[in-house]
Design an enzyme around this catalytic site. Structure first.
Site, short mmCIF file in Angstrom:
data_model
loop_
_atom_site.label_atom_id
_atom_site.label_comp_id
_atom_site.label_asym_id
_atom_site.label_seq_id
_atom_site.Cartn_x
_atom_site.Cartn_y
_atom_site.Cartn_z
N GLN A 190 0.83 -1.22 0.00
CA GLN A 190 0.00 0.00 0.00
C GLN A 190 0.86 1.26 0.00
O GLN A 190 0.32 2.37 -0.06
CB GLN A 190 -0.93 0.02 1.22
CG GLN A 190 -1.95 -1.09 1.27
CD GLN A 190 -3.07 -0.95 0.23
OE1 GLN A 190 -3.29 0.11 -0.36
NE2 GLN A 190 -3.76 -2.05 -0.03
N CYS A 236 -10.24 -9.37 1.66
CA CYS A 236 -10.44 -10.76 2.02
C CYS A 236 -11.32 -10.90 3.26
O CYS A 236 -11.78 -11.97 3.60
CB CYS A 236 -9.11 -11.46 2.24
SG CYS A 236 -8.03 -10.58 3.34
N1 PLP Z 1 -0.21 -6.53 1.87
C1 PLP Z 1 -1.07 -5.51 1.91
C2 PLP Z 1 -0.80 -4.37 2.82
C3 PLP Z 1 -2.22 -5.52 1.13
O1 PLP Z 1 -3.07 -4.49 1.17
C4 PLP Z 1 -2.45 -6.63 0.29
C5 PLP Z 1 -3.70 -6.72 -0.51
O2 PLP Z 1 -4.74 -6.24 -0.11
C6 PLP Z 1 -1.51 -7.66 0.27
C7 PLP Z 1 -0.40 -7.59 1.07
C8 PLP Z 1 -1.68 -8.84 -0.62
O3 PLP Z 1 -1.41 -8.47 -1.96
P1 PLP Z 1 -1.98 -9.37 -3.16
O4 PLP Z 1 -3.43 -9.08 -3.28
O5 PLP Z 1 -1.19 -8.89 -4.35
O6 PLP Z 1 -1.68 -10.77 -2.82
#
Ligand code: PLP
Length: 388
Positions: free
Chosen positions: A184, A330
């Site tokens: 982010q 999620c």
């Molecule tokens: N880390 C953070 C802070 C996130 O916001 C997200 C996704 O929402 C992820 C990791 C995971 O990323 P990805 O959706 O590319 O697996």
């Protein structure tokens, strides 16, 4: 006839649309440039050149050497890899612990749990009521028995920013490898591996206008590393498997655009976020903006209205053409309070009222006006129904 208004997308922390420039940069790799970068013939050499160029372009965006960039499938893979590969490479050297925070994305938390499952030690740092890591806790937990400390740069639910250069420096003084989840943060805060002593940093394409399914992990030269995926010599043996070249090119293109537009984007999103926050607080004085007392990345506004619940609010907003989320993507749809807000000490009822609005380049001031008009009406309706 009244024309229906186009829907408003205020969930850019969940994902962003693929940018036109990114799509165009990727297009040839779905057509004539289909070669495998590991092949020695002309098709392969053309693909290899494109892969090398994309790696260089992304490295430049990070202030890194090209060989410090490892492409992968997503932020989740980068986070898992950073924690597990570091720990597995170090565990026999007396560094058997991993340290992280309670507000990390589950990709880091689950990897830390796996470390504990495999016989290591998992330590969780204290955060204050804004979600900022407590310095004394960091100094106490990050000792010479730690393989890796992982602290996210910008939180996906509240936008709170950690002082990553300072924490990375303190880890370095203790000889502890430092990872930061910058999923982010990339395109929001200034990132430069030449001056900021983090050892690993994960990013994800779909948060910055590249497609879903591509990410990258910065791995500083000399960092211990045991591969997660084996079975080929791609990426210097760090991640086996034929590279997703089209998406790699898309990620490099999106990253360059994000870096070039970073300051302007910050100003624009901060203006929209602050205006919406002010309008909502004026209309609903008892609303609570999470992490408001700390430095926040400008794209996130997380607000709870006492006496409402986010599931009903999100549905009502969606019916009015406004797409927001109840926290990380999620977790939307779940009634379990967010682990992030719980770690900040937010009471379950207030945490279950949290609505996250997240801005991106596609948003406009008109979006702010409409949300500022609709949201308080939905709150009033929810409260009157609860009182009835
Ligand atoms: N880390 C953070 C802070 C996130 O916001 C997200 C996704 O929402 C992820 C990791 C995971 O990323 P990805 O959706 O590319 O697996």
């Amino acid at each position: 006839m009244v024309m229906a208004q186009p829907p408003i997308y205020l969930d850019n922390a969940a994902t962003t649309p693929v940018r036109e420039e990114v799509f165009e940069a990727m297009r040839p790799f779905f057509g004539p440039k289909f070669g495998n970068p590991s092949s020695i013939h002309s098709f392969g050499r053309e693909a290899r050149a494109a892969l090398d160029e994309a790696r260089e372009r992304l490295a430049t965006c990070l202030g890194a050497h090209p060989d410090e960039v490892s492409f992968n499938s997503c932020g989740t893979e980068g986070d898992n890899t950073a924690v597990l590969c570091l720990w597995r490479a170090m565990r026999d050297s007396g560094r058997n612990a991993v340290v992280t925070t309670p507000i990390e994305h589950k990709a880091v938390l689950a990897a830390a749990h796996e470390v504990a499952h495999e016989g290591g030690e998992e330590r969780i740092l204290d955060v204050d009521s804004n979600g900022v890591v407590v310095d004394a806790s960091f100094d106490e937990q990050v000792r010479d028995d730690v393989a890796v400390a992982s602290v996210m740069w910008v939180n996906n639910e509240t936008g709170v920013i950690q002082d990553i250069p300072a924490l990375a420096q303190r880890a370095k003084q203790r000889g502890v490898a430092f990872h930061t989840d910058a999923v982010q943060a990339f395109g929001k805060v200034a990132i430069d591996a030449r001056t900021q002593p983090f050892d690993l940093l994960s990013i994800s394409g779909h948060k910055i206008g590249a497609p879903k399914g591509i990410g990258a992990l910065f791995i500083r030269r000399g960092t211990a590393f045991e591969p997660l995926i084996r079975g080929g010599s791609q990426d210097r043996g760090r991640r086996a498997g034929t590279e997703n070249l089209a998406y790699v090119v898309g990620l490099a293109t999106a990253a360059e655009l994000a870096v070039a537009e970073r300051e302007q984007h910050w100003k624009e999103t901060e203006h929209m976020r602050d205006r919406l926050q002010a309008l909502l607080l004026a209309a609903i004085p008892d609303a609570v903006v999470h992490s408001r007392g700390a430095q926040r990345a400008p794209h996130v506004l997380n607000i709870s209205v006492p006496g409402t619940d986010n599931e009903s609010m999100l549905m009502a907003l969606d019916l009015r053409g406004i797409a927001c989320s109840g926290g990380s993507a999620c977790q939307s749809g779940s009634v379990t309070p967010s682990h992030v807000l719980s770690a900040l000490g937010v009471a379950p009822a207030l945490a279950n009222a949290a609505v996250r609005m997240s801005f991106g380049p596609i948003n406009t001031e008109a979006d702010v006006d409409r949300v500022a008009e609709v949201f308080p009406k939905l709150v009033a309706k929810a409260r009157s129904m609860a009182a009835a």
